[in-house]
Design a protein around this motif. Structure first.
Motif, mmCIF file in Angstrom:
data_model
loop_
_atom_site.group_PDB
_atom_site.id
_atom_site.type_symbol
_atom_site.label_atom_id
_atom_site.label_comp_id
_atom_site.label_asym_id
_atom_site.label_seq_id
_atom_site.Cartn_x
_atom_site.Cartn_y
_atom_site.Cartn_z
ATOM 1 N N ILE A 216 0.855 -1.190 0.000
ATOM 2 C CA ILE A 216 0.000 0.000 0.000
ATOM 3 C C ILE A 216 0.887 1.235 0.000
ATOM 4 O O ILE A 216 1.875 1.303 0.742
ATOM 5 C CB ILE A 216 -0.918 0.030 1.236
ATOM 6 C CG1 ILE A 216 -1.993 -1.060 1.145
ATOM 7 C CG2 ILE A 216 -1.598 1.386 1.386
ATOM 8 C CD1 ILE A 216 -2.908 -1.092 2.350
ATOM 9 N N VAL A 217 0.508 2.200 -0.802
ATOM 10 C CA VAL A 217 1.061 3.546 -0.667
ATOM 11 C C VAL A 217 0.003 4.362 0.073
ATOM 12 O O VAL A 217 -1.061 4.658 -0.475
ATOM 13 C CB VAL A 217 1.384 4.181 -2.017
ATOM 14 C CG1 VAL A 217 1.907 5.612 -1.815
ATOM 15 C CG2 VAL A 217 2.424 3.355 -2.762
ATOM 16 N N PRO A 218 0.236 4.676 1.351
ATOM 17 C CA PRO A 218 -0.763 5.408 2.132
ATOM 18 C C PRO A 218 -0.764 6.888 1.759
ATOM 19 O O PRO A 218 0.059 7.358 0.966
ATOM 20 C CB PRO A 218 -0.281 5.196 3.569
ATOM 21 C CG PRO A 218 1.208 5.108 3.433
ATOM 22 C CD PRO A 218 1.455 4.401 2.124
ATOM 23 N N GLY A 219 -1.688 7.624 2.358
ATOM 24 C CA GLY A 219 -1.724 9.061 2.105
ATOM 25 C C GLY A 219 -0.525 9.784 2.676
ATOM 26 O O GLY A 219 0.023 10.702 2.072
ATOM 27 N N ARG A 220 -0.096 9.354 3.857
ATOM 28 C CA ARG A 220 1.095 9.881 4.514
ATOM 29 C C ARG A 220 1.848 8.718 5.146
ATOM 30 O O ARG A 220 1.252 7.718 5.530
ATOM 31 C CB ARG A 220 0.732 10.915 5.580
ATOM 32 C CG ARG A 220 0.150 12.223 5.047
ATOM 33 C CD ARG A 220 -0.273 13.126 6.192
ATOM 34 N NE ARG A 220 -0.894 14.359 5.743
ATOM 35 C CZ ARG A 220 -0.272 15.527 5.591
ATOM 36 N NH1 ARG A 220 1.023 15.612 5.852
ATOM 37 N NH2 ARG A 220 -0.914 16.599 5.194
#
Length: 317
Positions: A216-220
Motif C-alpha cells: 500500500i502507498v498510504p496518504g502519509r
C-alpha cells in the motif's frame, strides 16, 4: 506549558524525499509524513496519483519519474479534493485529470474555502503558491468504479465508500496487488478527520482490505510492503479512528462541551498516537468533526480560514 502554534505554521523543516519501487513499475514518492504521490508506469504512459500542492512541487515528482522512465504522463488521479493533494495537477501536463463525482461536487461546494484554509494551516506545503493557476477541475469523473488502461496495464479506480472525505477513491493495480489508498489509510501518521465520516470509514477500510493487497502507498507515511505490514497499517488506521470517535461520542452523549470532549479525547489518544506525524495539527479539527457527527450532523461543515482559527483558539487556547 507553551500553547501550540496554530496548526502547522511552526513546521518549517523540509522533509527528506524517498522514491521507492514497491512493485514492477510502481513507485511511492514519500517525504516523512508529508502528502504522498503514487506513480504507475504502463507500457505507453504514466499515471500519477495525487498531485502535490503546487506546480513547482509537482516538478519535484516529475524529476523523480524521469530517473526511471521517459514515457509521457497522461493521467493524474485525485484520491480526494483537499488542496495539498490537487493544486499541483497543472504541473504534470496530463491529458486527463480523474476523480470521483463526489470529489468534483466537493470542489464545487468548498474547493476555494479548502484552499484558503489549508494554505493558512500549513504554508510549508505550498511552495511557490503563486504558481497555482486556480482550482483543479477533473476532466473525467465516475460514480463507483472505472478502469484506466496504460497500454496493457489496468489500473482500477474505486470509490468504496465515505471515509476521509465523501469522495475518496483508491487506485488498485491488480497485476501487482498494489493499492494507492490516499488518506483512507495512513502509516505512522495521524488521520486528518476534519471532513470525515467516522461511522463509514471503518467499513470502507474493510472493503479495501478485501482486495488483499501485498503493498500500500498510504496518504502519509512510508510505503507499506508485505502482508504483515499491510495488516498493521489497516489496524493502526482503524485504531486511531475508533479510539477517537469512541471517546468523543461518549462525551457528546454525556452532554459535555466541545472543549471538554477535546480534553477527554486527548487523554485517551495522546499515550497511543502523540508521536504520529501531524498529530498536533489534526486533533482539534478531528475532535470538532467527531463531535458534530456524534450529534447527528452527517455532512461535514465547511472549514474556512476564519473558522479554523476560531476553533483552534477555543480548543488549544
Amino acid at each position: 506549558m507553551n500553547k501550540p502554534s496554530f496548526a502547522s505554521t511552526a513546521d518549517t523543516t523540509q522533509r527528506t524525499i524517498a522514491f521507492d519501487e514497491i512493485g514492477p513499475g510502481l513507485y511511492a514518492f514519500t517525504a516523512e509524513g508529508d502528502p504522498n504521490t503514487g506513480v504507475v508506469i504502463g507500457r505507453d504512459s504514466v499515471m500519477v496519483i495525487d498531485a502535490q500542492a503546487t506546480p513547482v512541487m509537482a516538478k519535484t515528482v516529475i524529476e523523480k519519474i524521469r530517473t526511471v522512465t521517459d514515457k509521457p504522463i497522461k493521467h493524474v488521479v485525485l484520491s480526494h479534493y483537499h488542496a495539498v493533494r490537487v493544486l499541483g495537477a497543472s504541473g504534470f501536463g496530463a491529458s486527463e485529470v480523474i476523480a470521483s463525482k463526489a470529489t468534483r461536487e466537493l470542489i464545487v461546494e468548498r474547493g476555494q474555502e479548502d484552499w484558503d484554509s489549508e494554505l493558512g494551516r500549513f504554508p510549508r506545503l505550498f511552495q511557490a503558491a503563486e504558481t497555482v493557476p486556480g482550482l483543479t477541475w477533473p476532466t473525467v469523473t465516475f460514480q463507483d468504479r472505472m478502469s484506466v488502461w496504460l497500454g496493457d496495464r489496468e489500473v482500477r479506480l474505486m470509490h468504496l465508500g465515505r471515509g476521509h472525505s465523501a469522495g475518496d477513491i483508491v487506485a488498485y493495480v491488480p497485476d501487482a496487488d498494489v493499492i494507492f489508498s490516499g488518506d483512507l489509510v495512513e502509516y505512522r501518521s495521524a488521520c486528518y478527520c476534519g471532513d470525515a465520516h467516522f461511522t463509514d470509514w471503518p467499513v470502507t477500510l474493510d472493503r479495501i482490505a478485501e482486495l488483499q493487497p501485498r503493498a500500500i502507498v498510504p496518504g502519509r507515511g512510508s510505503a507499506v510492503v508485505g502482508e504483515d505490514k499491510v495488516r498493521a497499517a489497516f489496524a493502526s488506521t482503524r485504531d486511531f479512528l475508533t479510539t477517537l470517535y469512541g471517546s468523543v461520542s461518549k462525551s457528546a452523549a454525556r452532554g459535555l462541551s466541545l472543549k471538554q470532549s477535546f480534553d477527554a479525547c486527548r487523554a485517551v489518544m495522546d499515550p497511543k498516537f502523540a508521536d504520529y506525524a501531524i498529530y498536533e495539527h489534526c486533533m482539534p479539527f478531528n475532535v470538532a468533526r467527531a463531535y458534530d457527527e456524534a450529534r447527528g450532523i452527517d455532512r461535514p461543515r465547511i472549514w474556512t480560514a476564519e473558522r479554523d482559527r476560531s476553533m483552534w483558539a477555543d480548543l488549544q487556547g
